[in-house]
Scaffold this motif. Structure first.
Motif, PDB file in Angstrom:
ATOM      1  N   GLU A 119       0.838  -1.211   0.000  1.00 46.37           N
ATOM      2  CA  GLU A 119       0.000   0.000   0.000  1.00 46.37           C
ATOM      3  C   GLU A 119       0.866   1.251   0.000  1.00 46.37           C
ATOM      4  O   GLU A 119       0.579   2.213  -0.715  1.00 46.37           O
ATOM      5  N   GLN A 120       1.930   1.230   0.799  1.00 42.64           N
ATOM      6  CA  GLN A 120       2.823   2.377   0.873  1.00 42.64           C
ATOM      7  C   GLN A 120       3.525   2.604  -0.467  1.00 42.64           C
ATOM      8  O   GLN A 120       3.652   3.733  -0.924  1.00 42.64           O
ATOM      9  N   ALA A 121       3.960   1.527  -1.106  1.00 40.02           N
ATOM     10  CA  ALA A 121       4.617   1.642  -2.408  1.00 40.02           C
ATOM     11  C   ALA A 121       3.656   2.207  -3.453  1.00 40.02           C
ATOM     12  O   ALA A 121       4.038   3.072  -4.249  1.00 40.02           O
ATOM     13  N   GLN A 122       2.412   1.719  -3.444  1.00 39.95           N
ATOM     14  CA  GLN A 122       1.419   2.225  -4.398  1.00 39.95           C
ATOM     15  C   GLN A 122       1.115   3.695  -4.145  1.00 39.95           C
ATOM     16  O   GLN A 122       0.983   4.478  -5.079  1.00 39.95           O
ATOM     17  N   SER A 123       1.037   4.047  -2.876  1.00 37.34           N
ATOM     18  CA  SER A 123       0.772   5.437  -2.513  1.00 37.34           C
ATOM     19  C   SER A 123       1.915   6.343  -2.977  1.00 37.34           C
ATOM     20  O   SER A 123       1.679   7.436  -3.494  1.00 37.34           O
ATOM     21  N   GLN A 124       3.151   5.874  -2.801  1.00 40.83           N
ATOM     22  CA  GLN A 124       4.307   6.644  -3.249  1.00 40.83           C
ATOM     23  C   GLN A 124       4.337   6.762  -4.773  1.00 40.83           C
ATOM     24  O   GLN A 124       4.667   7.818  -5.311  1.00 40.83           O
ATOM     25  N   GLN A 125       3.973   5.681  -5.465  1.00 36.33           N
ATOM     26  CA  GLN A 125       3.922   5.722  -6.930  1.00 36.33           C
ATOM     27  C   GLN A 125       2.868   6.729  -7.392  1.00 36.33           C
ATOM     28  O   GLN A 125       3.098   7.499  -8.310  1.00 36.33           O
ATOM     29  N   GLN A 126       1.708   6.695  -6.737  1.00 30.92           N
ATOM     30  CA  GLN A 126       0.627   7.616  -7.091  1.00 30.92           C
ATOM     31  C   GLN A 126       1.045   9.055  -6.826  1.00 30.92           C
ATOM     32  O   GLN A 126       0.834   9.934  -7.657  1.00 30.92           O
ATOM     33  N   SER A 127       1.681   9.273  -5.701  1.00 28.59           N
ATOM     34  CA  SER A 127       2.150  10.607  -5.352  1.00 28.59           C
ATOM     35  C   SER A 127       3.199  11.088  -6.342  1.00 28.59           C
ATOM     36  O   SER A 127       3.185  12.233  -6.784  1.00 28.59           O
ATOM     37  N   SER A 128       4.090  10.186  -6.714  1.00 30.18           N
ATOM     38  CA  SER A 128       5.135  10.494  -7.689  1.00 30.18           C
ATOM     39  C   SER A 128       4.514  10.817  -9.048  1.00 30.18           C
ATOM     40  O   SER A 128       4.919  11.766  -9.726  1.00 30.18           O
ATOM     41  N   ALA A 129       3.510  10.034  -9.437  1.00 33.03           N
ATOM     42  CA  ALA A 129       2.820  10.260 -10.717  1.00 33.03           C
ATOM     43  C   ALA A 129       2.103  11.611 -10.692  1.00 33.03           C
ATOM     44  O   ALA A 129       2.146  12.358 -11.673  1.00 33.03           O
ATOM     45  N   ASN A 130       1.460  11.928  -9.593  1.00 39.46           N
ATOM     46  CA  ASN A 130       0.763  13.208  -9.469  1.00 39.46           C
ATOM     47  C   ASN A 130       1.744  14.371  -9.532  1.00 39.46           C
ATOM     48  O   ASN A 130       1.472  15.390 -10.175  1.00 39.46           O
ATOM     49  N   ASN A 131       2.894  14.226  -8.886  1.00 35.56           N
ATOM     50  CA  ASN A 131       3.907  15.277  -8.926  1.00 35.56           C
ATOM     51  C   ASN A 131       4.456  15.442 -10.329  1.00 35.56           C
ATOM     52  O   ASN A 131       4.729  16.547 -10.770  1.00 35.56           O
ATOM     53  N   SER A 132       4.622  14.345 -11.045  1.00 34.76           N
ATOM     54  CA  SER A 132       5.119  14.379 -12.422  1.00 34.76           C
ATOM     55  C   SER A 132       4.145  15.117 -13.322  1.00 34.76           C
ATOM     56  O   SER A 132       4.535  15.942 -14.131  1.00 34.76           O
ATOM     57  N   GLN A 133       2.866  14.803 -13.155  1.00 35.23           N
ATOM     58  CA  GLN A 133       1.844  15.463 -13.972  1.00 35.23           C
ATOM     59  C   GLN A 133       1.807  16.952 -13.678  1.00 35.23           C
ATOM     60  O   GLN A 133       1.716  17.762 -14.578  1.00 35.23           O
ATOM     61  N   GLY A 134       1.887  17.294 -12.416  1.00 37.38           N
ATOM     62  CA  GLY A 134       1.883  18.714 -12.031  1.00 37.38           C
ATOM     63  C   GLY A 134       3.102  19.426 -12.563  1.00 37.38           C
ATOM     64  O   GLY A 134       3.023  20.549 -13.048  1.00 37.38           O
TER      65      GLY A 134
END
Length: 187
Positions: A156-171
């Motif tokens: 869950e933590q890894a997925q959350s970090q991936q999602q956060s990383s993806a969101n930061n990339s998009q931003g």
């Protein structure tokens, strides 16, 4: 201290600082393994780190020893209190919330409830189950359940970090893209 369940050999450390109550606690603990820990290859039943089985089995055998020999209650409480006062567990000034779940369970049963070892609500079920283990098969089952829980938390933590990383990339892409005008400036 250790007890070899296969060769039936008890080994005790020769500590200058340890009192007789600590040695009573160590002997009581290792005799608990001699009496209650089966000599079996548990790795055929569950695939978990050995430390998980060790911690939960320690909780079980100490409970069984206190039940069989009530006088050991004082030795266990006093021995662990003495070791804790010497910072044997190396927890002084540490953020216990950062410790692995299995390590916090170990500390809870060694140092005692008075130490206020922190547990999240969903972790408390494992603490209670550890206290209630009666058989070695229950130890293995609980160790397996804790391992699955910890692995799910990591996922869950890894997925959350991936999602956060993806969101930061998009931003970051929208800020730096030529369509947005000057870099970092919104139109």
């Amino acid at each position: 201290a250790q007890f070899d369940v296969e060769r039936r050999v008890l080994t005790l450390p020769n500590w200058d600082k340890a009192s007789s109550i600590v040695y009573d606690m160590l002997v009581g603990h290792e005799v608990g393994h001699a009496l209650f820990t089966p000599n079996e290859d548990w790795t055929l039943k569950v695939k978990v780190p050995q430390s998980y089985v060790n911690v939960i089995e320690d909780v079980r055998i100490e409970k069984l020893m206190k039940r069989k020999y009530p006088g050991l209650r004082k030795s266990f409480a006093g021995g662990y209190a003495e070791l804790n006062a010497l910072d044997f567990f190396e927890i002084q000034d540490e953020d216990l919330t950062e410790f692995a779940l299995i390590d916090r369970i170990n500390l809870h049963y060694k140092v005692g409830a008075a130490a206020m070892i922190p547990f999240a609500e969903e972790e408390k079920v494992f603490v209670t189950r550890a206290e209630n283990t009666e058989t070695f098969d229950e130890v293995l089952s609980l160790s397996n359940d804790i391992h699955k829980f910890v692995e799910a938390q990591k996922e869950e933590q890894a997925q959350s970090q991936q999602q956060s990383s993806a969101n930061n990339s998009q931003g970051q892409n929208s800020i730096d893209s030529p369509e947005s005008g000057e870099e970092g400036e919104e139109q």
